[in-house]
Design a protein around this motif. Structure first.
Motif, PDB file in Angstrom:
ATOM      1  N   TRP A 185      41.993  39.437  51.949  1.00 10.09           N
ATOM      2  CA  TRP A 185      42.214  41.155  51.342  1.00 10.09           C
ATOM      3  C   TRP A 185      42.650  40.758  49.829  1.00 10.09           C
ATOM      4  N   VAL A 186      43.411  40.256  49.571  1.00 12.35           N
ATOM      5  CA  VAL A 186      43.851  39.922  48.094  1.00 12.35           C
ATOM      6  C   VAL A 186      43.086  39.298  47.270  1.00 12.35           C
ATOM      7  N   ALA A 187      42.745  38.019  47.539  1.00 14.85           N
ATOM      8  CA  ALA A 187      42.032  37.140  46.783  1.00 14.85           C
ATOM      9  C   ALA A 187      40.628  37.801  46.242  1.00 14.85           C
ATOM     10  N   PRO A 188      39.912  38.231  47.262  1.00 18.99           N
ATOM     11  CA  PRO A 188      38.738  38.867  46.876  1.00 18.99           C
ATOM     12  C   PRO A 188      38.670  40.064  45.810  1.00 18.99           C
ATOM     13  N   ILE A 189      40.059  40.702  45.707  1.00 20.41           N
ATOM     14  CA  ILE A 189      40.125  41.765  44.705  1.00 20.41           C
ATOM     15  C   ILE A 189      40.915  41.097  43.452  1.00 20.41           C
ATOM     16  N   CYS A 190      41.336  40.185  43.595  1.00 18.04           N
ATOM     17  CA  CYS A 190      42.367  39.539  42.315  1.00 18.04           C
ATOM     18  C   CYS A 190      41.629  38.485  41.794  1.00 18.04           C
ATOM     19  N   TYR A 191      41.159  37.434  42.394  1.00 19.55           N
ATOM     20  CA  TYR A 191      40.960  36.191  41.685  1.00 19.55           C
ATOM     21  C   TYR A 191      40.125  36.069  40.368  1.00 19.55           C
ATOM     22  N   SER A 192      39.310  36.965  40.081  1.00 23.49           N
ATOM     23  CA  SER A 192      38.565  37.230  39.070  1.00 23.49           C
ATOM     24  C   SER A 192      39.355  37.347  37.899  1.00 23.49           C
ATOM     25  N   ASN A 193      40.340  37.938  37.917  1.00 24.09           N
ATOM     26  CA  ASN A 193      41.418  38.142  36.958  1.00 24.09           C
ATOM     27  C   ASN A 193      41.407  36.640  36.463  1.00 24.09           C
ATOM     28  N   LEU A 194      41.873  35.599  37.084  1.00 29.10           N
ATOM     29  CA  LEU A 194      42.078  34.446  36.453  1.00 29.10           C
ATOM     30  C   LEU A 194      40.768  33.439  36.226  1.00 29.10           C
TER      31      LEU A 194
END
Length: 129
Positions: A47-56
């Motif tokens: 849930w979280v990684a697919p949405i947020c990982y691109s930030n880093l």
């Protein structure tokens, strides 16, 4: 006394791992300890990684103070709804994407660090009973 946390609280806490700032793993683990470890792992990677990982993954990450709670939850719900409608062919590639996320250094190292803190927080909680 155990505080009541919901999935949105867990997602918000886990998203902190993907913020371009020092990660407070102890605080994340304090929230995550209220859920089964298998659920925390699933929420983190699916849930979280697919949405947020691109930030880093950008040279200058745009989010460094935290993801907006409502935006994050809405994005996760939209992501989950979209992927629940996938046909067999696209579902196959989506599963490959999720597997690759588990092997990405950013997501894997964040999970490993969180697991260590989560074990410490759970031991502290068990000893205080």
């Amino acid at each position: 006394m155990n505080e009541q946390y919901s999935d949105i609280d867990l997602c918000e806490a886990l998203s902190e791992i993907f913020v371009d700032n020092e990660v407070e793993y102890y605080g994340i683990a304090y929230v995550a300890k209220n859920f089964p470890i298998e659920h925390v792992e699933m929420v983190y990677f699916e849930w979280v990684a697919p949405i947020c990982y691109s930030n880093l993954q950008t040279p200058v990450p745009p989010i460094w103070t935290g993801f907006d709670r409502e935006w994050l939850w809405k994005s996760i719900q939209e992501y989950r709804a979209k992927n629940s409608q996938l046909g067999r062919f696209r579902l196959f590639f989506h599963k490959i994407f999720l597997k690759n996320l588990r092997n990405e250094y950013i997501t894997r190292s964040g999970w490993n660090e969180l697991k260590q803190h989560l074990e410490l927080v759970k031991k502290e909680s068990d000893n205080s009973i």
